[in-house]
Design an enzyme around this catalytic site. Structure first.
Site, PDB file in Angstrom:
ATOM      1  N   ARG A   1       0.793  -1.220   0.000  1.00 17.97           N
ATOM      2  CA  ARG A   1       0.000   0.000   0.000  1.00 17.97           C
ATOM      3  C   ARG A   1       0.831   1.278   0.000  1.00 17.97           C
ATOM      4  NH1 ARG A   1      -3.009  -3.542   1.647  1.00 17.97           N
ATOM      5  NH2 ARG A   1      -1.161  -4.125   2.771  1.00 17.97           N
ATOM      6  N   THR A   2       1.803   1.339   0.889  1.00 14.70           N
ATOM      7  CA  THR A   2       2.495   2.622   1.040  1.00 14.70           C
ATOM      8  C   THR A   2       3.229   2.968  -0.254  1.00 14.70           C
ATOM      9  OG1 THR A   2       2.688   2.193   3.374  1.00 14.70           O
ATOM     10  CG2 THR A   2       4.058   3.945   2.516  1.00 14.70           C
TER      11      THR A   2
ATOM     12  N   LYS B   1      25.305  -3.802  -2.012  1.00 14.65           N
ATOM     13  CA  LYS B   1      26.763  -3.730  -2.204  1.00 14.65           C
ATOM     14  C   LYS B   1      27.431  -2.982  -1.054  1.00 14.65           C
ATOM     15  CE  LYS B   1      26.325  -3.218  -7.232  1.00 14.65           C
ATOM     16  NZ  LYS B   1      26.519  -2.222  -8.305  1.00 14.65           N
TER      17      LYS B   1
ATOM     18  N   ARG C   1      11.329   3.994   2.991  1.00 12.19           N
ATOM     19  CA  ARG C   1      11.015   3.040   4.069  1.00 12.19           C
ATOM     20  C   ARG C   1      12.271   2.264   4.389  1.00 12.19           C
ATOM     21  NH1 ARG C   1       5.924  -0.887   4.454  1.00 12.19           N
ATOM     22  NH2 ARG C   1       5.080   1.121   5.080  1.00 12.19           N
TER      23      ARG C   1
ATOM     24  N   HIS D   1       5.419   6.150  11.365  1.00 13.51           N
ATOM     25  CA  HIS D   1       4.891   5.960  10.012  1.00 13.51           C
ATOM     26  C   HIS D   1       3.931   7.134   9.738  1.00 13.51           C
ATOM     27  CE1 HIS D   1       3.480   4.275   6.391  1.00 13.51           C
ATOM     28  NE2 HIS D   1       3.245   3.035   6.759  1.00 13.51           N
TER      29      HIS D   1
END
Ligand code: NCD
Length: 308
Positions: free
Chosen positions: A51-52, A80, A101, A129
């Site tokens: 969703r986000t 890396k 995120r 959030h």
């Protein structure tokens, strides 16, 4: 330049303005379809999301902009060994705004320190959030007409659930809200939320374990998933995961005008039979998430005052 790292980065007035804009967008999104022509949003997702990430991308596309980014740490140079600070310097050359995120608390804040474009925290570990909170606030305001005067039950994994932490932080700024924190004792809110946020601001709250007992008192029930990925031990997760299951029998104890919210994804904590109950608002909530992210992008790019 403004970033959105915590829900408190916006004052109550700025929040009201943002929610007004989101409401306006929801009434006729097509009016806004060229506001971000030529602009790019980068989505930097070091942790899973449906969703986000996709609602951010949908929001930018709805505004006429374009999107680029990665959906997992493995598919980026993080694999890396590149640092977040270096990645953001590079992304600043490619995009106008970014949503990040990350599993580590504070990573978006570190990125903001090195970034020359606005950084939006799209979830940092078990911490915050803020854009889910904007979604939750818009949902409550649209359904109830106001962000004052109600009793909210937050239920489930209140320890690791970052959406809960951000929502409590934000709601304490409104009037006459009573919090009922419903969780097993192992998953109670972290001490800093209880002491520095609730007690320090003299906010009325109680902590209980049984959902049934408090159902009749609630105006909003905010259900959450047990956050499997943040447990140290799988057995402990298995013991906790089905602690709460909201079903029609429990819904029968609630007010006729109570609403059920959930940031989603749901696992077992809301039975699918509840989905047809008119008080189930979680799918509507996901739709509001797109409008509120459209409003946020416009605000951070300072395009919110542009005539449409
Ligand atoms: C939440 C999250 O990522 O914290 N999901 C979301 O963004 N809607 C809730 C969760 O994962 O349980």
């Amino acid at each position: 330049m403004k970033h959105l790292l915590s829900p408190l980065d916006l004052s109550v007035n700025e929040l009201d303005e943002l929610l007004d804009l989101a409401r306006d967008i929801s009434r006729d999104p097509s009016r806004y379809s060229h506001c971000c022509d030529g602009k790019k949003l980068a989505t930097l997702f070091y942790e899973p999301s449906t969703r986000t990430r996709l609602s951010f991308e949908a929001a930018m596309l709805n505004l006429g902009g374009s999107v680029l980014g990665f959906a997992s740490a493995d598919s980026s140079s993080a694999a890396k060994g590149e640092s977040v600070s270096d990645t953001i310097r590079i992304i600043s050359c490619y995009a106008d705004i970014c949503a990040m995120r990350h599993p580590k608390e504070g990573a978006p804040m570190v990125a903001a320190g090195k970034s020359s474009i606005p950084v939006i925290n799209a979830g940092d570990g078990g911490h915050q959030h803020p854009t889910q909170t904007l979604t939750d606030l818009m949902t409550i305001r649209e359904l109830r007409g106001s962000l004052n005067d109600f009793t909210i039950g937050l239920c489930g994994d209140l320890k690791f659930g970052r959406t809960v932490h951000s929502l409590i932080n934000s709601l304490i700024r409104y009037k006459n809200i009573k919090f009922i924190l419903i969780s097993p004792k192992e998953l109670r809110v972290p001490d800093y939320i209880r002491e520095d946020v609730l007690n320090a601001n003299h906010v009325e709250f109680e902590e209980v374990e049984k959902l049934e007992d408090v159902m009749p008192l609630l105006d909003i029930l905010y259900m959450t998933r047990v956050q499997r990925e943040r447990f140290f031990n799988e057995d402990e997760y298995l013991r906790m995961k089905d602690f709460y299951i909201l079903d029609p029998a429990k819904m029968a104890l609630a007010k006729k005008d109570m609403y059920v919210l959930h940031p989603l994804p749901r696992v077992n904590e809301i039975s699918v039979e509840v989905d047809d109950d008119p008080r189930a608002a979680y799918f509507k909530q996901a739709q509001f998430g797109v409008y509120v992210r459209m409003a946020l992008i416009l605000k951070l790019l300072e395009l919110d005052k542009k005539e449409v």
